[in-house]
Design a protein around this motif. Sequence first.
Motif, PDB file in Angstrom:
ATOM      1  N   GLU A  27       0.894  -1.040  -0.046  1.00  0.00           N
ATOM      2  CA  GLU A  27      -0.054  -0.016   0.040  1.00  0.00           C
ATOM      3  C   GLU A  27       0.898   1.375  -0.198  1.00  0.00           C
ATOM      4  OE1 GLU A  27      -2.821  -0.143   3.023  1.00  0.00           O
ATOM      5  OE2 GLU A  27      -3.107  -2.291   2.950  1.00  0.00           O
ATOM      6  N   GLN A  28       1.845   1.254   0.705  1.00  0.00           N
ATOM      7  CA  GLN A  28       2.995   2.382   0.903  1.00  0.00           C
ATOM      8  C   GLN A  28       3.480   2.771  -0.562  1.00  0.00           C
ATOM      9  OE1 GLN A  28       6.042   1.094   3.640  1.00  0.00           O
ATOM     10  NE2 GLN A  28       4.248   0.638   4.953  1.00  0.00           N
ATOM     11  N   LEU A  29       3.912   1.570  -1.484  1.00  0.00           N
ATOM     12  CA  LEU A  29       4.292   1.829  -2.894  1.00  0.00           C
ATOM     13  C   LEU A  29       3.139   2.246  -3.671  1.00  0.00           C
ATOM     14  CD1 LEU A  29       7.060  -0.996  -3.041  1.00  0.00           C
ATOM     15  CD2 LEU A  29       7.386   1.401  -2.969  1.00  0.00           C
ATOM     16  N   GLN A  30       1.964   1.791  -3.387  1.00  0.00           N
ATOM     17  CA  GLN A  30       0.821   2.167  -4.344  1.00  0.00           C
ATOM     18  C   GLN A  30       0.316   3.688  -4.223  1.00  0.00           C
ATOM     19  OE1 GLN A  30      -1.883  -0.892  -3.070  1.00  0.00           O
ATOM     20  NE2 GLN A  30      -1.424  -2.159  -4.630  1.00  0.00           N
ATOM     21  N   LEU A  31       0.384   4.121  -2.916  1.00  0.00           N
ATOM     22  CA  LEU A  31       0.284   5.501  -2.614  1.00  0.00           C
ATOM     23  C   LEU A  31       1.361   6.354  -3.161  1.00  0.00           C
ATOM     24  CD1 LEU A  31      -1.356   7.561  -1.307  1.00  0.00           C
ATOM     25  CD2 LEU A  31      -0.154   7.167   0.935  1.00  0.00           C
ATOM     26  N   LEU A  32       2.540   5.766  -3.308  1.00  0.00           N
ATOM     27  CA  LEU A  32       3.765   6.512  -3.751  1.00  0.00           C
ATOM     28  C   LEU A  32       3.473   6.854  -5.099  1.00  0.00           C
ATOM     29  CD1 LEU A  32       6.383   7.996  -3.523  1.00  0.00           C
ATOM     30  CD2 LEU A  32       7.510   5.707  -3.879  1.00  0.00           C
TER      31      LEU A  32
END
Length: 395
Positions: free
Chosen positions: A15-20
């Motif tokens: 999720e962190q990378l998707q938000l990035l």
Amino acid sequence: MKEQLLRYLEATRTEQLQLLEKLVLQSSHSMDKIGVDRVGAMIREELFPCDLQLSVDHQDEYGDNLVFSSAACASLPAHLLLVGHMDTVFPRDSSFNFYREDHIKAYGPGVCDMKGGLVTAIFLVKALHSCRLLKNIPLVFICNSDEEIGSPGSTALITRHARRSLCGLVFECGGTEGEVATGRKGKAGFKLHILGKSGHAAFSQKTGKSSAILELAHKVIEVEKLNNPRKNIVVNVGRISGGAAANVIAENASAEIDIRFVTDDDGQFCLKSLQAIASQSTVSGTTGSLVPTNSRLPMMQTDDNLTLYYFFKKSAEQLGIPIKSELRSGVSDANTIAACGIPVIDGLGPIGALDHSENEYILKDSLLQRCKLATLTTLEIWHHFSRTNVLTEPS
């Protein structure tokens, strides 16, 4: 509690990378209010489940600044201040308008400066919420819209909250060896104007040549002499302009100057030197004037900043990730916070480099690492303050 926070962050790595990726793909140049406000809307949506109080600082020219506050702020006199900017240096029509990953790195406009830092701060807040800690920890998270152009619309907002803060945490990118900024140089910008006398270049041997460009050339050399590696003073003439045509003696010329300095005294020395250079003419019939365009006080490597750094160092050692303290040449909103007299650490975002270029990147693994580091240290700092009411080195 720490293990529970770490498990949450591990579980949300994707999720962190998707938000990035989502944030990077939304163009948000400083002067693109619509784009910056769209980034703000994404952050609002992401933090909505955390039950934070949101205050919107509306701006006409720039994007709106957002201030998220935890419930504990209502009952406690001071808070922990988190700051991250939503704007980038890349215009909407830039060719650098993509997000790309390989096995090691993620690339894109603002991926390290500083949308990766925004993701770090967002998941810090979400992790604390997942453990119901925001009810106890007074935390204010400012997302400002204009840092890349000197924060003209958000400096007063940041200052107001910094004066009521225990410490400041700023999420610009981390250095390639894990560095965080415990100090930053000060910065001042100037425009040097030269006024001469126009005339036909063909007759200059008879009429004289009061060329603004010729005078500016003399002055540029004198300005560049102010560079002093021993004192860590950096002076740069980065842009010049002037003249009307090749066969016309230049009536006007100007130069834009950037200076970086470690101490206020060095900043004052540079100012007085530039004023002297502006006032003394080499070419007869020309005059000069110096106009300040921007400034930020230095973020000194104070004992309190270094003490705050030790909290991060202790957490980094527990997590087995690299960290170093450094003095950075660039300025940020951390300079503004430091000017309020409270301890501040910057560079808490993921490790990256080549920002402001089309090769900007972060190390993907460092995003999760920095989320863990910021979250655990924030918890540790608050526990320390709640016990002692003063900042002392952690045992």
